[in-house]
Design a protein around this motif. Structure first.
Motif, PDB file in Angstrom:
ATOM      1  N   GLN A   1       0.812  -1.137  -0.070  1.00  0.00           N
ATOM      2  CA  GLN A   1       0.031   0.068   0.024  1.00  0.00           C
ATOM      3  C   GLN A   1       1.001   1.194  -0.092  1.00  0.00           C
ATOM      4  OE1 GLN A   1      -2.242   0.781   3.644  1.00  0.00           O
ATOM      5  NE2 GLN A   1      -4.293   0.947   2.417  1.00  0.00           N
ATOM      6  N   VAL A   2       0.589   2.239  -1.033  1.00  0.00           N
ATOM      7  CA  VAL A   2       1.438   3.453  -1.117  1.00  0.00           C
ATOM      8  C   VAL A   2       0.594   4.708  -0.908  1.00  0.00           C
ATOM      9  CG1 VAL A   2       2.907   4.547  -2.674  1.00  0.00           C
ATOM     10  CG2 VAL A   2       2.713   2.028  -2.835  1.00  0.00           C
ATOM     11  N   GLU A   3       1.294   5.701  -0.033  1.00  0.00           N
ATOM     12  CA  GLU A   3       0.746   6.902   0.147  1.00  0.00           C
ATOM     13  C   GLU A   3       1.317   7.883  -0.714  1.00  0.00           C
ATOM     14  OE1 GLU A   3      -1.461   8.999   3.869  1.00  0.00           O
ATOM     15  OE2 GLU A   3       0.579   9.047   4.061  1.00  0.00           O
ATOM     16  N   VAL A   4       0.586   8.600  -1.628  1.00  0.00           N
ATOM     17  CA  VAL A   4       1.337   9.601  -2.758  1.00  0.00           C
ATOM     18  C   VAL A   4       1.055  10.833  -1.988  1.00  0.00           C
ATOM     19  CG1 VAL A   4       1.727  10.291  -4.888  1.00  0.00           C
ATOM     20  CG2 VAL A   4       1.320   7.875  -4.540  1.00  0.00           C
ATOM     21  N   HIS A   5       1.854  11.577  -1.542  1.00  0.00           N
ATOM     22  CA  HIS A   5       1.823  12.888  -1.306  1.00  0.00           C
ATOM     23  C   HIS A   5       2.322  13.938  -2.497  1.00  0.00           C
ATOM     24  CE1 HIS A   5       1.501  12.365   3.142  1.00  0.00           C
ATOM     25  NE2 HIS A   5       1.808  11.271   2.931  1.00  0.00           N
ATOM     26  N   THR A   6       1.648  14.940  -2.787  1.00  0.00           N
ATOM     27  CA  THR A   6       1.845  15.737  -3.986  1.00  0.00           C
ATOM     28  C   THR A   6       1.713  17.116  -3.422  1.00  0.00           C
ATOM     29  OG1 THR A   6      -0.171  15.580  -4.753  1.00  0.00           O
ATOM     30  CG2 THR A   6       1.614  14.212  -5.731  1.00  0.00           C
ATOM     31  N   GLU A   7       2.303  18.134  -3.974  1.00  0.00           N
ATOM     32  CA  GLU A   7       2.270  19.370  -3.345  1.00  0.00           C
ATOM     33  C   GLU A   7       0.923  20.038  -3.634  1.00  0.00           C
ATOM     34  OE1 GLU A   7       5.465  23.318  -4.277  1.00  0.00           O
ATOM     35  OE2 GLU A   7       5.253  21.610  -5.698  1.00  0.00           O
ATOM     36  N   PHE A   8       0.157  19.803  -4.570  1.00  0.00           N
ATOM     37  CA  PHE A   8      -1.163  20.443  -4.716  1.00  0.00           C
ATOM     38  C   PHE A   8      -2.265  19.655  -4.562  1.00  0.00           C
ATOM     39  CE2 PHE A   8       1.674  22.274  -8.091  1.00  0.00           C
ATOM     40  CZ  PHE A   8       2.054  23.595  -7.339  1.00  0.00           C
ATOM     41  N   TYR A   9      -2.399  18.672  -4.021  1.00  0.00           N
ATOM     42  CA  TYR A   9      -3.286  17.667  -3.711  1.00  0.00           C
ATOM     43  C   TYR A   9      -3.248  17.039  -2.598  1.00  0.00           C
ATOM     44  CZ  TYR A   9      -4.007  17.996  -8.755  1.00  0.00           C
ATOM     45  OH  TYR A   9      -4.225  18.322 -10.138  1.00  0.00           O
ATOM     46  N   SER A  10      -4.486  16.550  -1.827  1.00  0.00           N
ATOM     47  CA  SER A  10      -4.320  15.583  -0.623  1.00  0.00           C
ATOM     48  C   SER A  10      -3.733  14.392  -0.750  1.00  0.00           C
ATOM     49  CB  SER A  10      -5.859  15.525  -0.237  1.00  0.00           C
ATOM     50  OG  SER A  10      -6.528  16.665   0.124  1.00  0.00           O
ATOM     51  N   PRO A  11      -3.143  13.692   0.015  1.00  0.00           N
ATOM     52  CA  PRO A  11      -2.438  12.398  -0.206  1.00  0.00           C
ATOM     53  C   PRO A  11      -3.487  11.212  -0.600  1.00  0.00           C
ATOM     54  CG  PRO A  11      -1.974  13.377   1.984  1.00  0.00           C
ATOM     55  CD  PRO A  11      -3.064  14.248   1.624  1.00  0.00           C
ATOM     56  N   ALA A  12      -2.824  10.612  -1.495  1.00  0.00           N
ATOM     57  CA  ALA A  12      -3.584   9.564  -2.212  1.00  0.00           C
ATOM     58  C   ALA A  12      -3.156   8.167  -1.951  1.00  0.00           C
ATOM     59  CB  ALA A  12      -3.795   9.538  -3.630  1.00  0.00           C
ATOM     60  N   VAL A  13      -4.089   7.241  -1.469  1.00  0.00           N
ATOM     61  CA  VAL A  13      -3.484   5.949  -0.826  1.00  0.00           C
ATOM     62  C   VAL A  13      -3.874   5.061  -2.181  1.00  0.00           C
ATOM     63  CG1 VAL A  13      -3.871   3.933   0.537  1.00  0.00           C
ATOM     64  CG2 VAL A  13      -3.968   6.218   1.576  1.00  0.00           C
ATOM     65  N   LEU A  14      -2.938   4.515  -2.673  1.00  0.00           N
ATOM     66  CA  LEU A  14      -2.883   3.391  -3.883  1.00  0.00           C
ATOM     67  C   LEU A  14      -2.764   1.921  -3.056  1.00  0.00           C
ATOM     68  CD1 LEU A  14      -0.760   5.218  -6.507  1.00  0.00           C
ATOM     69  CD2 LEU A  14      -3.123   5.294  -6.125  1.00  0.00           C
ATOM     70  N   GLU A  15      -3.533   0.951  -3.646  1.00  0.00           N
ATOM     71  CA  GLU A  15      -3.490  -0.405  -3.291  1.00  0.00           C
ATOM     72  C   GLU A  15      -2.902  -1.152  -4.662  1.00  0.00           C
ATOM     73  OE1 GLU A  15      -4.431  -1.259  -0.648  1.00  0.00           O
ATOM     74  OE2 GLU A  15      -5.703   0.321   0.317  1.00  0.00           O
ATOM     75  N   ALA A  16      -2.683  -2.338  -4.367  1.00  0.00           N
ATOM     76  CA  ALA A  16      -2.246  -3.235  -5.566  1.00  0.00           C
ATOM     77  C   ALA A  16      -3.168  -3.234  -6.645  1.00  0.00           C
ATOM     78  CB  ALA A  16      -1.890  -4.549  -4.930  1.00  0.00           C
ATOM     79  N   GLY A  17      -2.352  -2.906  -7.902  1.00  0.00           N
ATOM     80  CA  GLY A  17      -3.310  -2.809  -8.975  1.00  0.00           C
ATOM     81  C   GLY A  17      -3.653  -1.411  -9.241  1.00  0.00           C
ATOM     82  N   ASP A  18      -3.615  -0.453  -8.308  1.00  0.00           N
ATOM     83  CA  ASP A  18      -3.993   1.055  -8.644  1.00  0.00           C
ATOM     84  C   ASP A  18      -2.553   1.571  -9.233  1.00  0.00           C
ATOM     85  OD1 ASP A  18      -6.068   0.520  -7.366  1.00  0.00           O
ATOM     86  OD2 ASP A  18      -5.522   1.561  -5.590  1.00  0.00           O
ATOM     87  N   SER A  19      -2.871   2.782 -10.008  1.00  0.00           N
ATOM     88  CA  SER A  19      -1.747   3.505 -10.514  1.00  0.00           C
ATOM     89  C   SER A  19      -1.972   5.014 -10.479  1.00  0.00           C
ATOM     90  CB  SER A  19      -1.667   3.216 -11.767  1.00  0.00           C
ATOM     91  OG  SER A  19      -2.767   3.346 -12.648  1.00  0.00           O
ATOM     92  N   MET A  20      -1.050   5.615 -10.810  1.00  0.00           N
ATOM     93  CA  MET A  20      -1.193   7.311 -10.884  1.00  0.00           C
ATOM     94  C   MET A  20      -0.089   7.841 -11.837  1.00  0.00           C
ATOM     95  SD  MET A  20      -0.447  10.233  -7.925  1.00  0.00           S
ATOM     96  CE  MET A  20      -1.972   9.689  -7.075  1.00  0.00           C
ATOM     97  N   TYR A  21      -0.737   8.884 -12.660  1.00  0.00           N
ATOM     98  CA  TYR A  21       0.229   9.809 -13.668  1.00  0.00           C
ATOM     99  C   TYR A  21       0.369  11.118 -12.907  1.00  0.00           C
ATOM    100  CZ  TYR A  21       1.914  10.898 -18.103  1.00  0.00           C
ATOM    101  OH  TYR A  21       2.738  11.217 -19.275  1.00  0.00           O
ATOM    102  N   PHE A  22       1.340  11.653 -12.844  1.00  0.00           N
ATOM    103  CA  PHE A  22       1.527  13.124 -12.168  1.00  0.00           C
ATOM    104  C   PHE A  22       2.576  13.956 -13.150  1.00  0.00           C
ATOM    105  CE2 PHE A  22       3.853  10.233  -9.426  1.00  0.00           C
ATOM    106  CZ  PHE A  22       4.836  10.961  -9.111  1.00  0.00           C
ATOM    107  N   ASP A  23       2.672  14.937 -12.833  1.00  0.00           N
ATOM    108  CA  ASP A  23       3.615  16.248 -13.390  1.00  0.00           C
ATOM    109  C   ASP A  23       4.786  16.009 -12.298  1.00  0.00           C
ATOM    110  OD1 ASP A  23       5.046  18.358 -14.048  1.00  0.00           O
ATOM    111  OD2 ASP A  23       3.264  19.665 -14.473  1.00  0.00           O
ATOM    112  N   SER A  24       6.058  15.636 -12.696  1.00  0.00           N
ATOM    113  CA  SER A  24       6.888  15.522 -11.805  1.00  0.00           C
ATOM    114  C   SER A  24       7.453  17.093 -11.570  1.00  0.00           C
ATOM    115  CB  SER A  24       8.273  14.790 -12.630  1.00  0.00           C
ATOM    116  OG  SER A  24       7.926  13.698 -13.332  1.00  0.00           O
TER     117      SER A  24
END
Length: 210
Positions: free
Chosen positions: A165-188
């Motif tokens: 389970q991964v928690e993705v923190h980004t500068e402009f959004y609330s943290p998002a939790v990703l489970e196995a099989g989930d994905s995210m695309y974002f501006d580096s």
């Protein structure tokens, strides 16, 4: 009874296929030797390399001597400033095929690169001038305190969770939790940091472009 998957874990919780700490040290040394060779080929002093990349001379020296594992944003500064391909840092025998090329990386055959927050397996390192940088990664970070600050660099990224389970923190959004099989695309260019929430360190496929 020991679970089969746990039998493949090192004491620090990192899967065996990602190498032992000694292997990680060897890979730091390989990266350092490759960087030093490239700098010599370009007829650059450490000061020259520091000036064109924005990476401190002392940091350059530590990387070349295998004393430091650079983060991806530092690697990007080095490759952009020295006008080299990132594949050169991990595989000195890379191929330059302009058309119809392909690369197969068998399980465990990628080039390991560890930082304090992530443990990467660099994939398809035999090809240079790729439009994307594919990685398999273990997310070791458990807190934002593990980072020196936001990670940000040019390009875009895609992350797909293989396990954990991964928690993705980004500068402009609330943290998002990703489970196995989930994905995210974002501006580096947006500050970002990934944390493992699961008991075992999460494993992801990570693709960087730019």
């Amino acid at each position: 009874m020991t679970h089969p998957s746990r039998a493949l874990q090192h004491a620090d919780g990192i899967p065996a296929k990602f190498g032992t700490p000694q292997t990680a040290s060897d890979n730091r040394a390989d990266l350092g030797r490759n960087l030093k060779r490239i700098r010599a080929r370009l007829d650059m002093t450490l000061e020259d390399a520091s000036q064109c990349t924005g990476v401190a001379r002392s940091t350059f020296s530590k990387i070349e001597n295998g004393q430091m594992s650079p983060t991806y944003d530092v690697l990007q500064k080095i490759t952009a400033g020295m006008k080299i391909d990132i594949a050169e840092l991990f595989d000195a025998t890379r191929a330059d095929a302009p058309l119809g090329r392909r690369s197969i990386t068998r399980r465990g055959e990628g080039k390991d690169h560890a930082t304090g927050t992530y443990r990467y397996e660099m994939l398809a390192t035999d090809l240079s001038h790729k439009r994307m940088l594919p990685l398999r990664a273990i997310i070791c970070a458990r807190s934002l305190d593990d980072f020196d600050g936001w990670v940000r660099h040019d390009g875009e990224e895609f992350v797909s969770v293989l396990s954990g389970q991964v928690e993705v923190h980004t500068e402009f959004y609330s943290p998002a939790v990703l489970e196995a099989g989930d994905s995210m695309y974002f501006d580096s260019r947006m500050g970002h940091a990934l944390l493992s929430l699961s008991k075992e360190d999460a494993e992801v496929i990570w693709v960087c472009v730019g």
